[in-house]
Design a protein around this motif. Structure first.
Motif, mmCIF file in Angstrom:
data_model
loop_
_atom_site.group_PDB
_atom_site.id
_atom_site.type_symbol
_atom_site.label_atom_id
_atom_site.label_comp_id
_atom_site.label_asym_id
_atom_site.label_seq_id
_atom_site.Cartn_x
_atom_site.Cartn_y
_atom_site.Cartn_z
ATOM 1 N N ARG A 1 0.861 -1.176 0.000
ATOM 2 C CA ARG A 1 0.000 0.000 0.000
ATOM 3 C C ARG A 1 0.904 1.236 0.000
ATOM 4 N N GLU A 2 0.319 2.355 -0.210
ATOM 5 C CA GLU A 2 1.129 3.573 -0.238
ATOM 6 C C GLU A 2 1.772 3.851 1.125
ATOM 7 N N ASP A 3 1.229 3.248 2.195
ATOM 8 C CA ASP A 3 1.834 3.454 3.516
ATOM 9 C C ASP A 3 3.009 2.524 3.769
ATOM 10 N N PHE B 1 9.942 1.195 10.207
ATOM 11 C CA PHE B 1 10.168 0.009 9.376
ATOM 12 C C PHE B 1 11.539 -0.606 9.630
ATOM 13 N N LEU C 1 3.214 -0.773 3.820
ATOM 14 C CA LEU C 1 2.950 -2.111 4.352
ATOM 15 C C LEU C 1 2.401 -3.003 3.239
ATOM 16 N N GLN D 1 10.295 3.792 4.027
ATOM 17 C CA GLN D 1 11.583 4.252 4.562
ATOM 18 C C GLN D 1 11.429 4.905 5.929
ATOM 19 N N ARG D 2 10.224 4.877 6.480
ATOM 20 C CA ARG D 2 10.028 5.513 7.787
ATOM 21 C C ARG D 2 10.752 4.729 8.882
ATOM 22 N N VAL E 1 4.698 2.039 -5.545
ATOM 23 C CA VAL E 1 3.728 2.391 -4.512
ATOM 24 C C VAL E 1 4.242 1.906 -3.160
ATOM 25 N N GLY E 2 4.357 2.796 -2.206
ATOM 26 C CA GLY E 2 4.770 2.418 -0.859
ATOM 27 C C GLY E 2 6.238 2.612 -0.587
ATOM 28 N N ARG E 3 6.986 2.963 -1.599
ATOM 29 C CA ARG E 3 8.422 3.068 -1.394
ATOM 30 C C ARG E 3 8.766 4.154 -0.373
ATOM 31 N N ALA E 4 8.201 5.335 -0.559
ATOM 32 C CA ALA E 4 8.580 6.439 0.323
ATOM 33 C C ALA E 4 8.255 6.099 1.777
ATOM 34 N N MET E 5 7.051 5.635 2.005
ATOM 35 C CA MET E 5 6.618 5.414 3.387
ATOM 36 C C MET E 5 7.341 4.233 4.032
#
Lengths: 991, 417, 102
Positions: free
Chosen positions: A694-696, A887, A698, A883-884, A877-881
């Protein structure tokens, strides 16, 4: 037809009941007779019954207050057995039919001797909100175990039905140019005006027939009786293409010209008269451009002591019983009025032979009626007669006492503005208080709305007709000729008298909830001054009648008690439904078995016939296991199916997997952005496992996607997320990447799929496709072939979920059953064994493959051991998030395999992992949790499981404890290892 | 304390015509300055003021309410109280809240009618059972209670539930016995009265129109009744969080959605527990007055209007008669809507904001009512600079760090929670 | 509620699945992709969430499968119109900045 029984209060003539059709019914097991066209209220009044029920709080004896939907007191059960029990029917709205059985409700002991009436004797200790101030003694348990159960038993009204409703209900989309709510003279006239202009109109009338007050007021229209004129209007409307729907309640106004209405089709008919297979009720979702509120007005009472005694009713009610039903509610009647309108009722009763006295609150009143005594400047001070009115005391300019058997109160009119405020926010205005009329009138209406009749504040029938003409004109109607009304009904604005001087306790406003004048004062005294606070504190207006007769009086008294004017106090917000409607009517047919549709695989019938037990997977029904002779439990079946597959050949249905066909020059680029891994280099004729986030950041879903041609891919998703993945792809394509030249569609229902798995899978496949090279070179692992089977396209994918050498074959859904049967026939040589989800579950846990239990929307790629499936060279999709910081947290729980220490132990799904069997067990010591369990793994000869645990790889080879407090604090020793129990090097799938 | 309630007082007042009851709270004019201003006179705001006064001795406090006290979601919900959460971030908080509920009537000298009649979450598959078992276990490990019922257990507890539902048969349920319902208005009024008695000014019809900030520090608020200075300002305005936050220049992770709720006419007792139907996201209980109180999911679109539309209403009724077939004939009395602060992970936020002295209590999604005492208790600690571990994870920055608390696993889409 | 699908015309809202406010586009490829960046937070989490005129994503799931951005009022439920999601952001970028005072 039964013989005529005496009906003491029925006049020899008059009313619009059908005297040729006597009807036998019961109330509290006593047999009565009425006529077709009677309501239960009118029929019982005709028979001299005064006592109908008990109030909610004080259990005071109550009779009839109104004659229509506003009735707060006379609620009865219709009871034809536990499933046919129907509580809280308003006796004024219930039409009698042959065989109707009704019961009074909310009393302990007979209606006349309710032991709960003790509440009335101690009512001085039970003021508004008393329950907030007491019942603490003994703490929480005393409240829950002692006080509250008593309150719960005493509260409530009728008894609930105890079984499923045997009736059925229909939902209908009704479309019209204009909806007219209310089928009185005004509504019908407006409807005719619009219908004549070519509009499609629907007129909904809540009562049993069209006509409203024209049916009982005794006026004539161009010389015709009200009933005849109404019939004439209806016929003209229908001739112009309009519809009139009696017994239809418009319960709510919603957005964009949507209205909810419920039509009662059966409740007035004897069982024998109900056409079979027709609905008890029809719920109309009405879509209309315009709406006309022709909802009429509801009379209100006045607060005085004993104004709830059986025999005290609204003047309009007494008049209705007389005019519509030919029932005279009393021989010595008293009319207490604050305006000229009460004299019309007095005259009608006098004409019907009653001795009538009018108590007129106004000192200056000049209506004169032959044979009627008028006492001016006085008010009803107290009504006496617990089980039925006997006497009324009056006070004011003079005082005295009258022996009377009925007291008819004309306290003024409240226009039924309820529907105009359901979507108040749309025009930012609420009903407006008119200090002249002493009533709330509809707010300024928008161009698609109009109001007609007494809801506008119009008092005489002539004025109502004029307002109807104006309403028609506003919405584009044609002028209609208005009839000449011959009326003997005086009208005037009312004098302001909400409660009589000195009224306090036992002066009731909300009759059902027993909210009194005194309660309003107490509410203000205690600081509950906002109208919403008062309503909630006193419960005024919260009963089944929603305060239709009580609310305005309540807020007028609140205004007086707090020194404000009524406009400042304002109204509470009216909420749908206008009057109560059965839950089942809105549910329609979508209930129980038909609550949601079933989805079936093309071989569902075969599976059913071959011993399959199904399990739900979303809307799908999927075979869980196939019972064969010798299988004692589901686990026997699952283990047998697993072994047969691992040893020789199994077959399973994978038709429910989501399938998406993707085409276009940018198809590969599109996949590249949807999946974490790279897709541009995938050769034609190859499949690849893909993970979608998902964009988040996960994990969203996984599946294999194959390249059928340069610009053509075939994606599979999990069964659970098929719809979600499709919507997600559409969202990303349309909202973020509209430039990508790609088109795709769901083909889930177009293809059926089966998997052949096991050492003999290749031999079986070769026999099914004898012309095809299915050797390891011809169709290597992750290879894809498109071919023909009996002239139909077949797609063969060498992929495996079970961990065995396996192939999935998809053919068009139409021929899938034939293909499945052919595979069974061909595979018989290797004892081909159909397997279900339970066996599949054992095999995929042995293999360490994840499903929804692991991919629960909270795990990252890394958590499930797929962290390396990331191509860092691209956006997805989801790559940026992903990296939080969270994770990369070393404390994240990751997947691990568990093996039961003892062969007979079965690991518990949802159990929690601890390092020690001795505790302490709390949230600071828990290490992880079990997600998927194979109760028996043939591979390990015992139970195994997949779980998540902090520092997962550190635990490999070590002992852990699965603790489940919800299973009697079970503590079980397990050994942790890699989750890839079976063939970790993939030798079998590659073989 | 003056003006105690109780049985004997009721008796005495009954004998003298109830002339002795004073106002439940004063109606003061706002002062020029307070130590703490709480924006929002709903359940959470009133509870915060109550605990600030009671626990921390901070009594120079004003609660500013745009309309009337308790007029927001505390007065328009389905009154369910429970602490059956999976994640530590939520469970520590909600279990604290439930413990406060258990002593609340006595604490407030006001009967909030908290009734531990239990909640049962019904499940339909083996997979759901395992997930519920895990949840139950984790609840117990956080100090809460849980029981896993099988199909017959659900039938015993709630005989009118159709456990043999022909579409979605019920396998069992996760039960929390200490969960239940409370009388929603009483909670707001009880906290209001308690706060008022301890010196808190409850100011109704007072809309906050601006938040004054100097050098990154809050100094007071502008209101429809004039400016008021304050050292600290707490926002407890779920349903209007984005609007009030914007007054301080905050852009918050909140969308506003309507949740509809329904009540039927009163009938004699037919359901004892609070019960949920997993397949329909449907929940139901019966109030002390006898009405069936129920609801399901959001309408789905963003809205600030406290009302919904027919498609969702139909869905709720379909789920209702599928789950409790006997309710088909029971008549729907009233429906209404509340505006929910929907956060991206479905969990609330109780935290400081980037502005010194401005505190945020928001994002309650469906869970606001049950949280009322816990929210007030924890928020008062935050404002009093006495941090408590119960809200350690309910942070505003968790969407940046990724430490989200996603009970449903639905991801960052506000209307899915 | 009725939604004017640019492809199908006026349709009842139950054919659509709402997703949430369309206040910020997805950050472009090659642009900022640190999760802390406001662009990502605005896309996924933070919202102005205006009480009044808003743009919101709806999926015509039981219709043409278009994602549309519906222009509507969250106080009154009035619907002004709808734009295909595929055209929405391009159109928005072409328009001069307005209402920046929000």
């Amino acid at each position: 037809m039964s013989a005529r029984l005496p009906q003491p209060n029925r006049l020899e003539s008059g009313g619009i009941i059908n005297r040729d059709r006597p009807v036998i019914f019961t109330f509290d097991r006593r047999v009565y007779q009425g006529f077709e066209g009677d309501s239960l209220a009118s029929a019982l009044l005709a028979n001299g019954v005064k006592l109908f029920g008990r109030s909610f709080k004080y259990h005071r004896p109550r009779g009839i207050l109104g004659a229509g939907p506003e009735e707060p007191n006379a609620l009865v059960e219709v009871d034809h057995g536990p499933a046919e029990r129907d509580p809280n029917h308003r006796a004024t709205m219930l039409e009698i039919y042959e065989g109707l059985e009704t019961f009074s409700q909310n009393h302990f002991g007979p209606l006349g001797m309710d032991v709960m009436e003790v509440n009335d004797l101690i009512s001085r200790f039970l003021p508004a909100g008393f329950y907030y101030k007491t019942f603490f003694f003994g703490g929480l348990q005393a409240w829950y175990r002692l006080y509250e159960p008593i309150i719960r038993r005493a509260a409530g009204l009728g008894r609930p039905p105890l079984a499923a409703d045997p009736h059925h209900y229909e939902k209908i989309y009704t479309h019209a140019d204009t909806l007219i709510v209310g089928g009185g003279i005004a509504g019908l006239t407006t409807a005719l005006s619009l219908a004549k202009a070519g509009q499609s109109v629907v007129v909904c009338e809540e009562r049993d027939r069209m006509g409203g007050s024209a049916l009982w007021q005794g006026e004539t229209f161009d010389g015709q009786s009200g009933a005849d004129y109404v019939n004439h209007l209806c016929a003209e409307i229908e001739a112009a293409g309009g519809r009139v729907l009696p017994r239809t309640t418009v319960f709510g106004v919603y957005d964009a010209g949507t209205f909810g209405a419920v039509e009662r089709c059966h409740d007035h008919l004897a069982k024998a008269d109900r056409r079979p297979h027709t609905a008890r009720m029809k719920y109309h979702r009405i879509q209309a451009r315009n709406i006309v509120y022709a909802t009429g007005a509801i009379e209100r009472s006045v607060g005085f002591k004993g104004n709830d005694r059986p025999g005290v009713m609204l003047a309009s009610a007494g008049h209705t019983f007389l005019g519509k039903y030919g029932v005279r509610v009393g021989e010595r009647a008293t009319v207490f009025t604050t305006h000229d309108g009460g004299y019309g009722t007095a005259a009608a009763l006098a004409q019907a032979g009653a001795a009538v006295t009018v108590l007129d609150a106004r000192a200056e009143a000049n209506v004169v009626i032959d044979g009627v005594t008028v006492i001016k400047g006085v008010y009803a001070k107290q009504a006496h007669g617990r089980m039925g009115l006997r006497r009324v005391d009056y006070d004011g300019a003079s005082n005295g006492s009258l022996d009377t058997d009925s007291l008819l109160v004309a306290g003024g009119w409240n226009p039924a503005v309820h529907l105009t405020s359901h979507t108040t926010d749309r025009r930012q205005s609420k009903p407006v208080y008119d200090p002249e009329m002493l009533a709330f009138l509809p707010p300024e209406l928008v161009e698609t709305e109009a109001a007609a009749g007494s809801v506008t504040g119009a008092m005489s029938t002539a004025d109502c007709l004029t307002s109807a003409q104006a309403a028609g004109k506003k919405l584009g109607g044609k002028a209609v000729a208005l009839p000449t009304v011959a009326s003997a009904l005086p009208v005037s604005k009312p004098m302001e008298m909400w409660a009589v001087p000195g009224a306090g306790d036992a002066a009731f406003l909300d009759m059902q909830n027993d909210a009194t004048v005194k309660d309003i004062k107490l509410s203000a005294q205690e600081g509950f001054k906002s109208v919403e606070h008062m309503k909630r504190y006193t419960t005024l207006g919260m009963a089944t009648d929603q305060g239709k007769t009580a609310n305005v009086t309540g807020l007028a008294l609140l205004a007086a008690a707090t020194g404000r004017d009524i406009a400042q106090v304002g109204t509470t917000t009216f909420r749908p439904p206008y009057t109560p409607i059965p839950v089942g009517a809105l549910a329609g047919h979508h209930r129980q078995r038909d609550y949601e549709p079933f989805r079936y695989s093309p071989i569902h019938a075969w599976a059913e016939a071959n011993g399959a037990t199904f399990m739900e997977a979303g809307l799908w029904m999927r075979p869980a296991y196939y019972t064969r002779p010798g299988d004692k439990t589901w686990l026997d079946s699952a283990v047998r199916e697993t072994k047969a597959t691992r040893d020789s050949l199994g077959i399973t249905d994978v038709s429910t997997l989501g399938k998406i066909d993707i085409q276009g020059p940018d198809a590969a680029e599109f996949l590249n952005r949807l999946y974490t891994n790279g897709w541009k280099t995938l050769p034609v004729g190859k499949a690849r496992y893909g993970l979608m986030l998902r964009e988040d950041g996960l994990v969203f879903d996984d599946g294999t996607t194959s390249r059928l041609a340069d610009n053509h891919f075939y994606m599979t998703t999990t069964t659970a997320h098929a719809a979600g993945v499709m919507a997600h792809m559409e969202f990303m394509h349309q909202s973020a990447w509209p430039d990508l030249r790609v088109a795709f569609g769901s083909v889930t229902d177009q293809w059926g799929g089966l998997a052949l798995a096991g050492p003999q899978a290749r031999a079986c496949l070769a026999k099914l496709f004898p012309d095809l090279d299915v050797t390891n070179d011809g169709l290597p692992f992750m290879g894809v072939l498109e071919t023909q089977w009996n002239g139909f396209t077949a797609r063969i994918f060498r992929i495996s979920f079970s961990g065995e050498l396996a192939y999935e074959v998809a053919v068009p859904a139409d021929v899938f059953e034939a293909f499945w049967l052919e595979a069974l026939r061909v595979g018989a040589e290797w004892d081909i064994t159909p397997y279900g989800l339970e066996a599949l579950n054992i095999m995929r846990i042995e293999k360490g493959h994840v499903t929804g239990a692991e991919l629960d929307g909270r795990v990252s790629m890394d958590d499930v051991g797929l962290g390396k499936m990331v191509s860092t060279k691209k956006d997805f999709v989801g790559r940026a998030m992903s990296q939080r910081a969270a994770f990369a947290d070393p404390d994240r729980a990751k997947m691990v395999g568990l093996v039961a220490a003892k062969p007979d132990d079965k690991i518990i799904g949802g159990g929690i992992l601890f390092a020690s069997a001795d505790g302490p067990f709390d949230h600071t010591t828990m290490l992880g949790y079990v997600t998927s369990v194979a109760q028996y793994s043939p591979l390990k000869d015992r139970s195994i499981a997949l779980a998540f645990i902090k520092n997962a790889s550190d635990w490999h080879g070590k002992t852990l404890y699965v603790v489940s407090h919800v299973h009697g604090k079970s503590i079980m020793e397990v050994h942790a290892e890699s989750p890839h129990f079976y063939d970790p090097k993939n030798e079998k799938v590659m073989s | 304390m003056a003006d105690r309630y109780g049985f004997w007082r009721l008796l005495r007042e009954g004998l003298r015509g109830h002339t002795g009851w004073g106002p439940a709270w004063r109606d003061p004019a706002p002062k020029a300055e307070y130590d703490v201003i709480i924006i929002g006179g709903g359940g959470h705001g009133l509870a915060t003021a109550y605990y600030l006064a009671k626990v921390h001795g901070i009594t120079n406090v004003a609660v500013l309410e745009k309309g009337y006290l308790g007029g927001g979601n505390v007065g328009r919900n389905t009154t369910i109280v429970r602490s059956n959460y999976l994640h530590t971030g939520n469970e520590l908080f909600y279990e604290k809240s439930l413990q406060l509920w258990e002593g609340l009537s006595a604490d407030l000298d006001y009967n909030v009618m908290f009734s531990p009649r239990s909640i049962i979450n019904c499940f339909h598959t083996d997979g759901q059972r395992d997930a519920e078992a895990r949840r139950g276990n984790q609840m117990i490990l956080h100090g809460a209670d849980a029981v896993l019922l099988d199909k017959e257990g659900v039938r015993r507890e709630a005989p009118l539930i159709d456990v043999d539902n022909p579409r979605f048969p019920i396998y069992g349920g996760l039960m929390q016995r200490r969960a239940g319902t409370a009388r929603h208005d009483a909670v707001a009024w009880g906290f209001a009265r308690g706060a008022d008695q301890r010196g808190v000014d409850l100011i109704q019809n007072c809309e906050v129109t601006g938040i004054d900030i100097e050098d990154g520090r809050v100094t007071g608020v502008q209101t429809s009744r004039g400016p008021i200075r304050a050292k600290k300002v707490g926002m407890a305005v779920a349903g209007s969080t984005s609007r009030v936050g914007a007054l301080a220049g905050l852009r918050l992770p909140i969308e506003s959605h309507v949740l509809q709720a329904f009540v039927t006419e009163g009938i004699k007792p037919m359901l004892h527990n609070v019960i949920t139907f997993g397949a329909g996201h449907f929940y139901i209980s019966q109030s002390d007055k006898g009405g069936l109180v129920f609801g399901a999911s959001l309408d789905g679109y963003n809205t600030y209007a406290q009302r919904g539309n027919l498609p969702l209403i139909e869905h709720v009724m379909e789920a209702g008669v599928s789950f409790v077939p006997a309710m088909s004939k029971v008549r729907l009395l009233r429906s209404w809507g509340g505006v929910m602060d929907m956060s991206p992970d479905g969990s609330p936020i109780i935290d400081k904001t980037p502005i010194d002295g401005l505190y945020l209590n928001a994002g309650w999604c469906y869970g606001g009512f049950k949280a009322t005492p816990g929210s007030g208790w924890c928020f008062s600690h935050l404002i009093a600079d006495k941090p408590t571990h119960h809200i350690e994870q309910l942070r505003l920055d968790r969407f940046k760090t990724g430490y989200v608390i996603d009970e449903l696993g639905a991801g960052a889409q506000h209307n899915l929670h | 509620m009725l939604i004017p699908c640019p492809h199908c015309g006026l349709r009842p809202s139950e054919e659509f699945t709402p997703k949430g406010l369309a206040e910020a586009p997805r950050p472009v490829i090659g642009g900022a992709d640190l999760p802390e960046d406001a662009t990502w937070q605005d896309y996924l989490h933070t919202r102005t969430n205006r009480a009044g005129d808003t743009d919101e994503y709806f999926h015509h799931a039981l219709g043409c499968r278009s994602w549309v951005v519906v222009h509507r009022n969250t106080l009154t439920h009035e619907v002004y119109g709808a734009t295909m999601a595929s055209e929405f952001w391009a159109q928005k970028n072409q328009q001069p900045e307005q209402e920046t005072g929000q």
